[in-house]
Design an enzyme around this catalytic site. Structure first.
Site, PDB file in Angstrom:
ATOM      1  N   GLU B 114       1.025  -1.237  -0.038  1.00 31.05           N
ATOM      2  CA  GLU B 114       0.002  -0.194  -0.159  1.00 31.05           C
ATOM      3  C   GLU B 114       1.099   1.129  -0.028  1.00 31.05           C
ATOM      4  O   GLU B 114       1.841   1.416   0.791  1.00 31.05           O
ATOM      5  CB  GLU B 114      -0.819  -0.090   1.401  1.00 31.05           C
ATOM      6  CG  GLU B 114      -1.648   1.213   1.571  1.00 31.05           C
ATOM      7  CD  GLU B 114      -2.496   1.966   0.414  1.00 31.05           C
ATOM      8  OE1 GLU B 114      -3.128   1.201  -0.258  1.00 31.05           O
ATOM      9  OE2 GLU B 114      -2.221   3.144   0.154  1.00 31.05           O
ATOM     10  N   HIS B 132     -25.016  -3.122  -1.824  1.00 33.42           N
ATOM     11  CA  HIS B 132     -25.898  -2.922  -2.858  1.00 33.42           C
ATOM     12  C   HIS B 132     -26.850  -4.380  -2.847  1.00 33.42           C
ATOM     13  O   HIS B 132     -25.919  -5.356  -3.088  1.00 33.42           O
ATOM     14  CB  HIS B 132     -25.534  -2.222  -4.140  1.00 33.42           C
ATOM     15  CG  HIS B 132     -25.112  -0.970  -4.121  1.00 33.42           C
ATOM     16  ND1 HIS B 132     -26.150  -0.155  -3.678  1.00 33.42           N
ATOM     17  CD2 HIS B 132     -23.834  -0.456  -3.790  1.00 33.42           C
ATOM     18  CE1 HIS B 132     -25.642   1.119  -3.622  1.00 33.42           C
ATOM     19  NE2 HIS B 132     -24.234   0.899  -3.772  1.00 33.42           N
ATOM     20  N   SER B 429     -18.536   1.810  -7.899  1.00 27.59           N
ATOM     21  CA  SER B 429     -19.852   1.188  -7.246  1.00 27.59           C
ATOM     22  C   SER B 429     -20.335   0.243  -8.250  1.00 27.59           C
ATOM     23  O   SER B 429     -20.266   0.669  -9.551  1.00 27.59           O
ATOM     24  CB  SER B 429     -20.795   2.412  -7.087  1.00 27.59           C
ATOM     25  OG  SER B 429     -21.845   1.881  -6.457  1.00 27.59           O
TER      26      SER B 429
END
Lengths: 427, 584
Positions: B114, B132, B429
């Site tokens: 990272e 979702h 998303s």
């Protein structure tokens, strides 16, 4: 530590309001204890090392710690227990009184019960996001009280060159403090056309140090990725909207905010006590008792933000006495007859919001004007009856005012309204 | 018949975009040249993406645009020099952390790299945490399949990792009575995507379910499988579980390039990874670099896509509002079918706050997280989906940036050019909702690639359950008292808005993926996330950090190098004042 099954009065918060409330309750003969989340009593006064405290109450200028110490010493002398480093997790109505669910590092999770409960929980500071400052979120954006803690308690400098947004008293005091510590204060910016802090602070903290005060101005954007590198400031119009074309970039490594205090009333709210939207504090009568929940009292800055600690102590004292009277059942407790007390023309708010006209005696009324007025005349009336009239050479919104009046013997029927008339200040 | 690139050029010219060279590279359309502004850049990219192609590489320069500052870690050492890892995951977002954890099911050495000072600093720490249902994505897309699979997997993941999942359900509120005519189409899509349990709820019933819902709704389509989870806590928990199962996490470690060697004709294999902390060999590499995934692909000579960056702003409301709404609600503009967002709405959180968001705005930079009045105005209009919410309820707001490909779908596949590289790119998303499924697949791809090189055995010691940190507030009063008696630090509450104790802050600094910054502590413990937003607890946390990390206060940071808290000591402070946590 003596620990009765049920205390007469429990006070939440050991700042100036809580200390005064506990002393007053104890002196009235009530078994009293204080709950404090920090490791020492004194509240925010501990970090207020400047002077100017106590002029009204003691007739002398004290520093914050000195002022607090006077009450702390008496608390110690009277052996009033202070539960320090004790966190109030939840309060509930228990039987005819209250149950406080607490946590600390000594007893773990425990419950204290009381007949009366005084919230003296002070305020928190409004943050950058709550006044909608945009741009990036680097390190170096602090509320003034936090910066004050860094410097005065921890001994670390939060910046070398800063911009202060908001001319509240803590912001002004921090402008001076930072300057004395060798930092440069580029300027203080205030969105309103007049300073929010006390005049004496504008003079002693800004003017004496040649720190510019920019009225009707605000910070519209923060720049910098890791640490603040600068801010954009703009003039604002009468609706407080930035005026396009007036933007100016100011290089700085820190933005300090003094943009208002929010009374902390999550405790009373969770118990179902409604808050006054004008003050942010519980709605109370002249005994500082919630009009919705008998036995719950509020005082100090949690009730309404005061300009002077002396008034914080005064409301604490009164609330503590009333809580003791309530808990000991000495009042004959006729059913309350509540008459609203409302702010009228040119009045921002009034405290208390209700007067229990079934109680004899003097009512202390605090208010703030909604704008600066000269030769101001305050009139408190109930229907056709004028209860009180008083003139003030000048009224300013940053300065809280105090009035006293008597509830007429035959009581009152109509709502009490405080109106102010006066002349706009000449430029 | 004209070639696709020629047809793209023609269409671009019709739209007034001239002077753009279009070529076909590895079945992707590559755009080169110069455009006047960012809008034209977007228009060109989307125009090309509408043509048949694998992906779009939009290399158009934007006139006068300052290039994004490359934020390199300040750190430079040789910690990793000469080491070898069987599998290397690039990127400490939820995808990378989950992939690393899935890889630890095998008896191989795993490294997670990272570039920033903590995992979940970027998109994974900057979204609304919606799990979702999988309805919004077009049937047949990777988004649709991974979302539906990910949603199902989260029940188990939540249990294993000890990160709460609340299946609050969501409701798509109908803005217009005519939208009721679309309901059969909704059911069809739900069936195509495999979303279970959907129902139409009539207007009156919606009011019964959500007392404060806007009066301007005309019924709702409801998704009972929708849930919420903390996205950053999930990423951190995945990383911690990976470490507990033998993976190593290297923070402040940025990939600078790869060493490649030819393998089969026209193909290469990746042999070594070059970073600011040394060069090391790797058998297989997973590209989960989020907003920088196309850069990583470029380092490997496999840049068949490029990304564009869509900012989203969310705002968080005070916990007091938590009781005002149980389900997530949104009211999308259904006839803007090309809209690239589901329109946002009100989302509950597992911590009890409500969250409003997210907005969607294309921006020319990858890590540009500033917010503006426009964002707030857009969010304020969504506040009206619940009649009881007020602007004063806002505690804070934040921005994140979605990593979007021009085809607007995920890229989850082994590289076609590099034998031992797996891409998990273009994760926008519903990336968080899809994460467990994406991680399973990329780990499987990686293991397949490894198996071509050596035998890969299962990790018999793999424990899917993370040793979650103690949360005293989840204990009974008796258990909590016992805990405090054994360790009084759990009884010293330092963050009074969220009720977080000194013990929890200390644990975050000692965990298997320890917090090194104030923001890291905030993400792990919630200290500083409440309504005062760090106004009271910050000094205390800094003292604990100083003591635990054995760093002087002046060197502590908010979120890594450069974000220092202090410029020095005050005049009266002793130069070498030692500050110990908890002692005043």
């Amino acid at each position: 530590m003596m620990n009765p099954k049920e205390w007469d009065v429990l006070v939440v918060g050991a700042g100036p309001a809580g200390l005064a409330a506990a002393l007053a309750a104890h002196n009235k003969g009530a078994s009293t204890a204080i709950i404090e989340r920090e490791d020492r009593p004194g509240g925010i006064l501990k970090q207020c090392i400047h002077d100017g405290f106590g002029l009204v109450r003691f007739g002398e200028k004290l520093t914050g710690p000195e002022y607090a110490f006077r009450d702390i010493r008496r608390i110690e002398e009277k052996k009033i227990p202070v539960f320090t480093e004790t966190y109030l997790e939840k309060s509930e109505i228990l039987g005819g009184g209250f149950g406080l669910h607490l946590v600390n590092n000594r007893a773990g999770v425990f419950t204290l019960r009381s007949k009366a409960l005084v919230f003296a929980t002070g305020c928190r500071e409004r943050t950058a996001r709550q006044v909608f400052i945009h741009g990036t979120r680097p390190s170096g954006i602090w509320t003034a009280g936090l910066a004050q803690y860094f410097i005065n308690i921890q001994g670390y400098m939060p910046c070398r060159r800063c911009v202060i947004l908001g001319s509240g008293d803590i912001g002004l005091i921090m402008a001076r403090r930072l300057t004395l510590e060798g930092a440069e204060v580029e300027g203080v910016y205030e969105v309103l056309p007049e300073p929010s802090g006390l005049t004496r602070n504008v003079v002693q903290c800004l003017e004496d140090y040649a720190i510019p005060l920019h009225l009707s101005s605000t910070v519209t954007r923060v720049h910098g990725e890791d640490r603040v590198e600068g801010v954009t400031v703009s003039a604002v119009d009468a609706q407080r909207r930035p005026v396009p074309g007036t933007e100016r970039y100011v290089e700085c490594d820190c933005l300090i905010l003094s943009v208002g205090l929010i009374p902390e009333n999550e405790g009373p709210e969770a118990l179902g006590t409604p808050l006054d939207r004008l003050t942010g504090g519980p709605i109370i009568d002249q005994r500082y008792m919630s009009t919705a929940l008998a036995g719950l009292f509020s005082c100090g800055n949690a009730l309404h933000v005061s300009d002077l600690v002396d008034y914080v102590s005064e409301t604490g004292h009164s609330a503590g006495e009333a809580a003791a009277v309530y808990a000991l059942g000495k009042s004959t407790k006729p059913s309350r007859k509540l008459v609203p007390l409302r702010p009228g023309n040119n009045v921002r708010y009034t405290v208390p919001q209700y007067v229990d006209v079934s109680l004899p005696g003097t009512v202390t009324l605090f208010f703030r004007s909604s704008r600066t007025l000269e030769h101001a005349r305050a009139t408190l009336s109930s229907g056709e009856t004028t209860v009180l009239k008083k003139t003030f050479p000048v009224l300013r919104p940053p300065e809280m005012e105090r009035l006293e009046f008597q509830v007429p013997e035959n009581g009152l029927e109509d709502a009490l309204v405080l109106h102010i008339t006066g002349r706009e200040e000449k430029g | 018949m004209k070639s696709v690139p020629d047809r793209v050029v023609k269409t671009l010219e019709k739209k007034g975009l001239t002077g753009i060279a279009v070529t076909l590279e590895e079945e992707s359309l590559c755009l080169k040249g110069m455009v006047k502004n960012h809008d034209d850049w977007l228009k060109a990219g989307y125009t090309a993406a509408a043509f048949p192609c694998r992906e779009v590489i939009n290399d158009l320069a934007i006139q006068g645009l300052e290039p994004e500052k490359d934020r390199l870690p300040a750190l430079s050492d040789s910690l990793l020099e000469g080491r070898h890892f069987d599998a290397v995951v690039i990127g400490g977002g939820v995808i990378g952390c989950a992939a690393a954890r899935e890889l630890t099911r095998w008896d191989i050495s795993v490294a997670l790299l990272e570039k920033d000072g903590d995992v979940s600093c970027h998109a994974s720490g900057r979204n609304d945490g919606m799990v979702h249902p999988g309805f919004a994505a077009h049937p047949g897309t990777k988004k649709a399949t991974y979302n539906v699979r990910g949603n199902k997997l989260y029940t188990r993941v939540s249990e294993d990792l000890g990160v709460p999942l609340v299946r609050c359900g969501s409701m798509l509120l109908l803005k217009n009575p005519l939208y009721i005519l679309l309901i059969p189409y909704f059911f069809l899509r739900a069936r195509q995507n495999g979303v279970e349990g959907c129902r139409f709820i009539e207007r009156r019933k919606v009011f019964q379910l959500e007392k404060q819902v806007t009066r301007k709704q005309w019924g709702a389509f409801s998704f009972p499988t929708a849930g919420v989870m903390s996205p950053y806590r999930t990423a951190i928990a995945y990383a911690e579980n990976a470490v507990q199962n033998g993976a190593e996490v290297f923070l402040d470690t940025r990939v600078r390039g790869f060493r490649l060697e030819p393998s089969k004709p026209g193909k290469t294999r990746l042999t070594a990874v070059e970073t600011n902390r040394g060069t090391f060999t790797a058998s297989v590499v997973i590209n989960a670099a989020g907003i920088w995934a196309d850069r990583i692909a470029q380092y490997a000579g496999d840049r068949f896509f490029s990304l564009h960056y869509r900012k989203g702003v969310d705002c968080i409301l005070d916990k007091k509002t938590g009781a005002l709404q149980q389900r997530a609600t949104g009211m999308p503009e259904l006839f803007q079918l090309r809209a690239k967002t589901k329109g946002g709405g009100i989302v509950p959180t597992t911590e009890g706050n409500l969250l409003i968001g997210p907005t969607a705005e294309e921006i020319p930079y990858r890590e540009e997280y500033s917010t503006s009045q426009t964002d707030i105005d857009a969010l304020m209009s969504r506040l009206n989906l619940n009649r009881a919410l007020k602007k004063e309820d806002i505690i804070t707001y934040f921005a994140g940036v979605r990593a979007c490909t021009w085809k607007e779908d995920f890229i989850i596949e082994p590289s076609r050019k590099v034998d031992n590289l797996i891409h998990a790119a273009g994760i926008q998303s519903p990336g968080f909702a899809s994460a467990p499924a994406i991680a399973e697949d990329v780990a499987a791809f990686a293991v397949e690639a490894l198996k071509l090189q050596r035998t890969v055995m299962e990790n018999r010691c793999f424990n899917p359950r993370r040793e979650a940190p103690v949360n005293p507030r989840n204990l009974s009063p008796q258990e909590r008292t016992k805990l405090i008696q054994s360790d009084p630090a759990y009884g010293r509450v330092i963050c009074r808005c969220e009720g977080v104790s000194e013990g929890e802050v200390r644990d975050a600094l000692r965990s298997s993926v320890p917090a090194m910054t104030l923001d890291g502590i905030k993400r792990r413990t919630r200290a500083g996330m409440g309504r005062c937003h760090g106004g009271f607890c910050t000094p205390r946390i800094l003292e604990i950090m100083s003591a635990e990390l054995k760093e002087p206060m002046e060197r502590l940071t908010k979120r890594g190098a450069g974000s220092l808290f202090f410029t020095g000591l005050t005049k009266e402070t002793e130069p070498k004042k030692a500050v110990k946590g908890g002692e005043a």
